[in-house]
Design an enzyme around this catalytic site. Structure first.
Site, PDB file in Angstrom:
ATOM      1  N   SER A  70     -13.617   3.598   3.376  1.00 48.70           N
ATOM      2  CA  SER A  70     -12.340   3.268   2.741  1.00 48.70           C
ATOM      3  C   SER A  70     -12.135   1.753   2.698  1.00 48.70           C
ATOM      4  CB  SER A  70     -11.190   3.933   3.499  1.00 48.70           C
ATOM      5  OG  SER A  70     -11.182   3.509   4.849  1.00 48.70           O
ATOM      6  N   SER A  71     -12.634   1.030   3.678  1.00 50.69           N
ATOM      7  CA  SER A  71     -12.431  -0.428   3.655  1.00 50.69           C
ATOM      8  C   SER A  71     -13.238  -1.075   2.541  1.00 50.69           C
ATOM      9  CB  SER A  71     -12.709  -1.057   5.013  1.00 50.69           C
ATOM     10  OG  SER A  71     -13.895  -0.582   5.562  1.00 50.69           O
ATOM     11  N   GLU A 110     -15.180  -8.778   4.911  1.00 51.13           N
ATOM     12  CA  GLU A 110     -15.148  -7.891   6.078  1.00 51.13           C
ATOM     13  C   GLU A 110     -15.780  -8.565   7.308  1.00 51.13           C
ATOM     14  OE1 GLU A 110     -15.336  -3.858   5.316  1.00 51.13           O
ATOM     15  OE2 GLU A 110     -15.608  -3.295   7.408  1.00 51.13           O
ATOM     16  N   ASP A 129     -22.182  -0.482   2.296  1.00 51.13           N
ATOM     17  CA  ASP A 129     -20.956   0.166   1.817  1.00 51.13           C
ATOM     18  C   ASP A 129     -20.400  -0.552   0.592  1.00 51.13           C
ATOM     19  OD1 ASP A 129     -21.440   1.557   4.121  1.00 51.13           O
ATOM     20  OD2 ASP A 129     -19.782   0.663   5.244  1.00 51.13           O
ATOM     21  N   SER A 143       0.829  -1.199   0.000  1.00 51.55           N
ATOM     22  CA  SER A 143       0.000   0.000   0.000  1.00 51.55           C
ATOM     23  C   SER A 143       0.863   1.247   0.000  1.00 51.55           C
ATOM     24  CB  SER A 143      -0.906   0.015   1.242  1.00 51.55           C
ATOM     25  OG  SER A 143      -1.468   1.312   1.383  1.00 51.55           O
ATOM     26  N   GLY A 170     -10.946   6.010   8.302  1.00 45.71           N
ATOM     27  CA  GLY A 170     -11.510   6.281   9.631  1.00 45.71           C
ATOM     28  C   GLY A 170     -12.460   7.465   9.644  1.00 45.71           C
TER      29      GLY A 170
HETATM   30  C1  GLA Z   1     -21.350   1.227   8.537  1.00 46.11           C
HETATM   31  C2  GLA Z   1     -21.599  -0.195   8.027  1.00 46.11           C
HETATM   32  C3  GLA Z   1     -22.823  -0.239   7.126  1.00 46.11           C
HETATM   33  C4  GLA Z   1     -24.021   0.441   7.783  1.00 46.11           C
HETATM   34  C5  GLA Z   1     -23.626   1.802   8.338  1.00 46.11           C
HETATM   35  C6  GLA Z   1     -24.751   2.443   9.124  1.00 46.11           C
HETATM   36  O1  GLA Z   1     -20.992   2.054   7.462  1.00 46.11           O
HETATM   37  O2  GLA Z   1     -20.497  -0.675   7.335  1.00 46.11           O
HETATM   38  O3  GLA Z   1     -23.120  -1.572   6.772  1.00 46.11           O
HETATM   39  O4  GLA Z   1     -24.578  -0.379   8.766  1.00 46.11           O
HETATM   40  O5  GLA Z   1     -22.494   1.725   9.176  1.00 46.11           O
HETATM   41  O6  GLA Z   1     -25.794   2.739   8.277  1.00 46.11           O
END
Ligand code: GLA
Length: 381
Positions: A126-127, A159, A171, A66, A121
């Site tokens: 980002s993940s 994850e 996400d 990275s 963070g």
């Molecule tokens: C984080 C989690 C998501 C979701 C949000 C809250 O981003 O990764 O899956 O639960 O919190 O909406």
């Protein structure tokens, strides 16, 4: 940028790469803490991406580097990958190799060079960007033939099971499936999705992102506890998930729940309603009408779900006081970022007011930028 990526890759891995893939971070417009309740979400992809430059290896090794890391290559044996084995940032891409194999779509080894401008963070996923860029790269390098939603599910599995963060699917779906110019309306139970046009420019508006720089960490147990609370409440109500509680049944349900669970349920049910309301406004081209819905969503996260913090609350208050049409924290909470819907001409003034409020409160200066709805994961070269 692509020539540079190839040069950077070669300097670390000693050969030319086969391609470059990118996947974005996201902000969620509305629909927070609804995804693990089988509910509805409405994220947009950010212009910020994580790029993975890659080539296959034929010796079963996974070599990860990275540009934001410590300058070392993490060298792993593909057949030694198991949950808990990789504890650094490399767990996210390594988890994707593992999850693909587990799902019956094994990729071989690979060299990866990762470079990202998605803030870490900051509640901007980002993940997920790292996982989805890796998944897109392996899908092409090994001809796996998986669709974008399938890659998102692999990324989420990486994850959940490999890294050990019990996140929902929002996400990864946002990073894999979003399109430029639109928000992604996702039913997290059926995974049915619709790209809802979101033309801020035409409405003379901007989406201001305020990174409070309070580092959020979903792995610290608070997220898992909230998720468990929601699942317990659904169980007590005899439902598969809180998604199945209609708004009309909310008042009666609240009376049956213990004090600690009732506010969680109220948030989830009203938040799903706010997603529906937002979709109606967007479909009717009423973008400015989103403002009060966002601010109501923040109040619910602050008072009922209790995932805001003094910095996110102050950012929302200061933005609205300075003329934003509405604002709320976005993402999991406990810090991270706030979004504010702002008239184009007011962006500088609103940003300045938030900065000045942070200064007066003794908080570190926030980082602000405007976000346009951008494209999901893709091959760049
Ligand atoms: C984080 C989690 C998501 C979701 C949000 C809250 O981003 O990764 O899956 O639960 O919190 O909406």
């Amino acid at each position: 940028m692509i020539d540079q990526a190839a040069t950077d890759f070669e300097a670390v891995h000693g050969a030319r790469p086969s391609g470059v893939w990118a996947a974005p971070g996201r902000v969620n417009l509305i629909g927070e803490h609804t995804d693990y309740n089988d509910g509805f979400v409405l994220p947009i992809a950010l212009p910020h991406t994580t790029r993975v430059t890659a080539r296959r290896r034929e010796d079963g090794r996974v070599r990860l580097y990275s540009a934001q890391g410590d300058g070392t290559v993490t060298d792993l044996a593909l057949d030694g990958l198991a949950p808990g084995v990789v504890t650094s940032w490399a767990g996210y891409p390594a988890g994707v190799f593992w999850a693909l194999a587990e799902a019956g779509h094994p990729a071989g080894g690979a060299d990866l060079y990762v470079d990202s401008d998605v803030p870490t963070g900051a509640g901007l996923s980002s993940s997920a960007a790292l996982e989805c860029a890796t998944a897109a790269a392996l899908n092409d390098l090994y001809g796996l033939g998986l669709t974008a939603p399938e890659l998102a599910l692999i990324a989420q599995r990486a994850e959940n099971a490999f890294v050990g963060v019990p996140c929902g699917v929002m996400d990864q779906m946002a990073s894999a499936c979003c399109t430029a110019g639109a928000a992604l309306f996702l039913d997290t139970r059926t995974l049915e999705q619709r790209h809802v046009p979101f033309d801020l420019e035409a409405a003379g508006l901007r989406l201001l992102v305020i990174d409070t720089r309070v580092k959020h960490d979903l792995g610290d147990g608070a997220y898992a506890a909230l998720r468990a609370g929601c699942e317990r409440a659904a169980g007590l109500l005899g439902l598969d998930a809180l998604r199945d509680l209609p708004a009309a049944g909310l008042a009666a349900a609240l009376e049956r729940l213990p004090e600690d669970l009732a506010p969680l349920v109220r948030h989830v049910v009203t938040e799903n309603q706010r997603v529906a309301e937002t979709i109606e406004h967007l479909d009717a081209g009423r973008i400015a009408a989103l403002g009060p819905v966002l601010t109501a969503g923040h109040a619910s996260l602050r008072d009922d779900f209790r995932v805001s913090c003094p910095e996110t609350d102050l950012a929302v208050e200061a933005a609205v006081a300075a003329g934003a049409l509405g604002a709320r924290m976005t993402g999991g909470g406990f810090g991270g970022s706030v979004i504010a819907l702002v008239a184009a001409a007011e962006v500088a003034a609103v940003s300045e007011s938030v900065r000045s409020a942070f200064g007066s409160a003794g908080f570190a200066a926030p980082v602000t930028f405007t976000a346009v709805p951008s494209a999901g994961a893709r091959r760049l070269a």
